[in-house]
Design an enzyme around this catalytic site. Sequence first.
Site, PDB file in Angstrom:
ATOM      1  CE  LYS A  73       4.083   3.898   2.433  1.00 27.51           C
ATOM      2  NZ  LYS A  73       3.312   3.569   3.648  1.00 27.51           N
ATOM      3  CG  ASP A 109       2.902   0.446   5.473  1.00 26.00           C
ATOM      4  OD1 ASP A 109       3.711   0.917   6.302  1.00 26.00           O
ATOM      5  OD2 ASP A 109       2.722   0.949   4.344  1.00 26.00           O
TER       6      ASP A 109
END
Length: 279
Positions: A73, A109
């Site tokens: 990420k 997220d």
Amino acid sequence: MSAVVSAATRLFGVVGHPVRHSLSPIMQNAALASAHVDGVYMAFEVAPGRLADALRGFEAAGVVGVNITVPHKEEAWRLVDERTPEAEAAGAVNTIAFRGGRLYGHNTDGAGFIRAAEKLAGSLTGKRVLLLGAGGAARGVGAALYAGGVQLVLGNRTREKLAGVAHEWHADVVAWRRESLSEAAGRVDLVVNASSAGMHGKGEIPLDWEKSGAKPAVIDLVYAPLETELLSGARRAGCRTQDGLAMLVGQGELAFAFWTGSLPPEGVMDDALRRFLKG
């Protein structure tokens, strides 16, 4: 997933290492089918150091979009051409769209977590949250919590990795020790595990619920297994808990919308996952 895969079928996927445990193909293919999108979603195992090669290949092959998971990420954040404000704030990218030869990085997220957490704990504004972890998921969640007016307390096995975000989010930092984490859990409203501790039954969060003396709500972002030691211990102590599927679905729905322009039908992803896990 499209009933008939043809030359017109669009390709989506998830990139990680390891990635065989990922449940994203189950829920995303169910969403594609329910929304009548001619597409298929796959999992791609990409080793550390090969992400840039993989993204160039996806773009050249006409892939529509991919999710990015552990451990890529933060590297994905550096590799994309443009970032949404959510990705910029998180310092991590978990969703990429390939458009016109450019890579657009997003982070679902944080918003996905907030959607799920408020179903368990109500409005989080003004509450205190103990956030465990310092990777991409923790950064996405932490940025969203801070932006939402939450007072953060941070814990991680490697304390040094928290220095930058602790300053940015005006957060307290606690040591990754049983006494310290247990004391911190006793003075917050919500505990969130955004670390990899507990994934596949490996690793431990040194937190003693009896010593904490309080009953905060507890969320574990780990979903393999669904019943982690953290959640089982919290439940025995009388805490309200939420497993990792809630956030997985929340962020997945927002990723689907980033690629297609609209949210999937309500409940489709969650239903698909629960049915799959029941066998």
